[in-house]
Design an enzyme around this catalytic site. Structure first.
Site, short mmCIF file in Angstrom:
data_model
loop_
_atom_site.label_atom_id
_atom_site.label_comp_id
_atom_site.label_asym_id
_atom_site.label_seq_id
_atom_site.Cartn_x
_atom_site.Cartn_y
_atom_site.Cartn_z
CB CYS A 139 -0.94 -0.02 1.20
SG CYS A 139 -0.11 -0.09 2.80
CG HIS A 174 39.33 -14.87 18.41
ND1 HIS A 174 39.71 -16.13 18.82
CD2 HIS A 174 40.44 -14.30 17.85
CE1 HIS A 174 40.98 -16.32 18.53
NE2 HIS A 174 41.46 -15.22 17.93
#
Length: 621
Positions: A26, A529
């Site tokens: 819309c 890590h």
């Protein structure tokens, strides 16, 4: 490029193409019917840059984008390979939600495709009415007649447009449906009805009625067609079906529509118009206050679509509608509240959102304003509701009416009838400036107004892997434990897939796969890590799934790791997540429980201007 990336991220986080039953848009929202809404990662979608919020209403999964929704939609259907003219939702036979949800979904699907054209034509008709009343443009002039034809054609032939979009909803032939709509407004039949000429079909009298500008009769006709067409398709062999199904559909439906369906639809429309006006006439002041207050609440829940056929039916049956001017007060009150925020806040992002929200609200579009500004701050929304109630009450009490359908906005004012222009403008001004003044004085929290940072909500960083959390200062690596690289958290992994904790860009990628750097779309620099001293494995047991400079989304697989082999090789498998630019934020707060891979593991709090100034002053001292 940004729209393409946003479309890709949305597609991934709602479960992919295979989870989409249907999508359309819309003025401000992507609207989905998802096969399994539970597959959508709503929190991730809301974090995407370019998404204002997600609303789940009326059985739809709605992603509020704002003014760029059309571009994102085009990118989405291209990315997903979806046919933009594909099958739409089916109110009559779908099992999506309850009857109300299906009805709302049907109405929105019918009117949304040409709502902009409807609004434009309505505004043009209002401007022509004003030009004629002010003697700027005589109705006899060719200029007026041509422009009037352009403004009136869509409304006059409305059954044809509705037939086309309704046929998509009901999965029937659009061209057969359009032919039925055109039959209702066929010139000779309209002329006969206008003269009161009696028509008969095989001796059966046809009720004299004019169907130009009507809504309900053609919707009912297409609904009936949706039950007839499958029967005819089963009846005729495939070799002749393409000819005989349309043939017998027209032979049966044209007279049935004119004799039964059309009159029933007209009766329903007349009843609705009388009912609406009875409520309005009983207490116009109260009707104005209620609609002015709660219209934007209806918008939030998606039920505002139920009013569209009522308003258009009023215009078709009575030549005017009293509801649309009231709704303008509700819409403009949100714009006024946004103006109050714009003038009061010092937060640059919020000021930009509020400023654009004022402009879009003036033209009848409020979703970006509501979700990005007023509802986010809460108080401005409540004050806008109160101001909309007062403005709506003024308009209702003044009996303001509009002669044309147009989105409730400043542009609709020329369509108000007679003295309604003055009273309607007064009501809108009360709503707009009342909300602006109240919001400026008491609507913006002090910390937001002065510091400008409280509206920047905490930013979630999601867990890269399922597992058990460990405080970063307890890991067996001095560099990470002392937090010299930044604050963060660590996990003992319970799965072998490392996922992106944020949406952003891969800015560091080690060939060994043990470490990955990501800069999020919100500016958070993250180092992942995997394991301690695992660089010594030279990539063994690591399989990278991304490349340097790739844009990734939350939950996307970055790395496959064989943690069992890593532990067997004598290495610590702890996964560490560190915000390396911690000093750019007010706080980095870790979660404290066992988490899944799609749960927040950190909350990063943006700095406020006042906090930054205070820290600067402390440093100078």
């Amino acid at each position: 490029m940004e729209q393409q990336q946003l479309a890709q991220d949305i597609l991934t986080n709602i479960g992919g193409r295979q989870n989409i039953e249907e999508v359309w848009h819309c003025a401000t929202r992507l609207r989905f019917y998802l096969k399994n809404p539970g597959q959508a990662h709503t929190k991730r979608v809301e974090q995407l840059k370019g998404v204002i919020t997600v609303v789940q209403s009326a059985g739809q999964y709605q992603i509020v984008i704002g003014n760029n929704v059309a571009g994102v939609y085009e990118a989405l259907i291209q990315t997903a390979g979806i046919n933009p003219d594909g099958t739409a939702h089916d109110m009559g036979k779908s099992a999506r939600g309850n009857l109300l949800n299906r009805f709302i979904g049907f109405i929105s699907g019918v009117f949304t495709p040409f709502l902009g054209a409807l609004a434009g034509a309505g505004i043009l008709k209002g401007l022509l009415t004003l030009a004629s009343a002010m003697y700027w443009l005589p109705p006899q002039s060719g200029t007026y007649q041509i422009l009037f034809a352009a403004s009136d054609a869509l409304f006059y032939f409305l059954p044809i447009f509705l037939a086309f979009t309704a046929a998509k909803q009901f999965h029937v032939s659009q061209f057969v449906a359009v032919t039925l709509g055109a039959t209702l407004v066929y010139p000779s039949l309209v002329a006969a009805a206008g003269k009161g000429t009696k028509l008969y079909f095989l001796g059966i009298p046809v009720i004299s009625a004019t169907y130009t500008s009507t809504v309900i009769p053609i919707l009912l006709a297409v609904w009936v067609l949706s039950y007839l067409e499958p029967v005819l398709n089963r009846l005729f062999p495939e070799a002749v079906r393409t000819i005989f199904t349309p043939l017998f559909s027209l032979i049966i439906m044209a007279p049935l529509t004119l004799i039964v369906v059309g009159p029933v639809g007209s009766a329903i429309g007349n009843g609705l118009a009388i009912g609406v006006m009875a409520v309005y006439n009983f207490a116009p002041f109260l009707a104005g206050a209620v609609l002015g207050a709660f219209w934007q609440v209806f918008v939030i829940f998606g039920v505002h679509w139920t009013f569209t056929p009522l308003i258009m039916n009023n215009v078709a049956k009575m030549g005017y509608d009293p509801l649309m001017p009231i709704l303008a007060a509700a819409v403009l009150s949100q714009g006024g509240a946004a103006l109050g925020v714009f003038l009061r806040t010092k937060d640059k992002k919020m000021k930009a959102l509020a400023g654009s929200g004022v402009i879009t609200s003036l033209f009848g579009i409020t979703e970006p304003t509501i979700y990005g500004v007023t509802l986010k701050l809460k108080r401005p929304f409540y004050l806008a509701v109160a101001s909309g109630a007062v403005g709506g009450a003024v308009i209702g009490l003044g009996g303001v009416r509009t002669s044309a359908f147009a989105m409730p906005s400043l542009l609709a004012i020329p369509g108000y009838q007679g003295q309604g222009i003055l009273i309607g403008s007064l009501g809108i001004a009360v709503a707009f400036f009342g909300a602006a003044i109240l919001t400026y004085l008491v609507g913006v929290p002090k910390q937001t107004a002065e510091a400008g940072g409280e509206v920047n909500e905490d930013i979630p960083v999601f867990s890269p892997v399922a597992g058990t959390l460990i405080p970063l200062n307890r890991v067996n690596d001095e560099v990470f434990a002392t937090e010299v690289m930044g604050q963060g958290v660590a996990l003992t992994p319970a799965a072998d897939t490392i996922q992106a904790p944020v949406s952003g860009t891969i800015t560091a990628l080690y060939p060994t796969g043990h470490a990955i750097g990501i800069t999020s779309d919100r500016g958070i620099e993250i180092l992942l890590h995997v394991g301690i001293n695992t660089v010594q494995l030279n990539g063994q047991f690591f399989q990278l799934r991304v490349q340097q400079n790739d844009h990734v989304y939350v939950g996307q697989t970055l790395l496959q790791v064989d943690f069992a082999q890593i532990k067997a090789a004598g290495y610590d498998p702890t996964v560490m997540l560190v915000v390396t630019n911690t000093d750019h934020f007010a706080a980095v707060t870790p979660a404290t429980q066992t988490v899944a891979a799609d749960q927040p593991i950190l909350m990063v709090t943006p700095k406020t201007e006042s906090a930054a100034v205070a820290r600067s002053a402390t440093a100078e001292e």
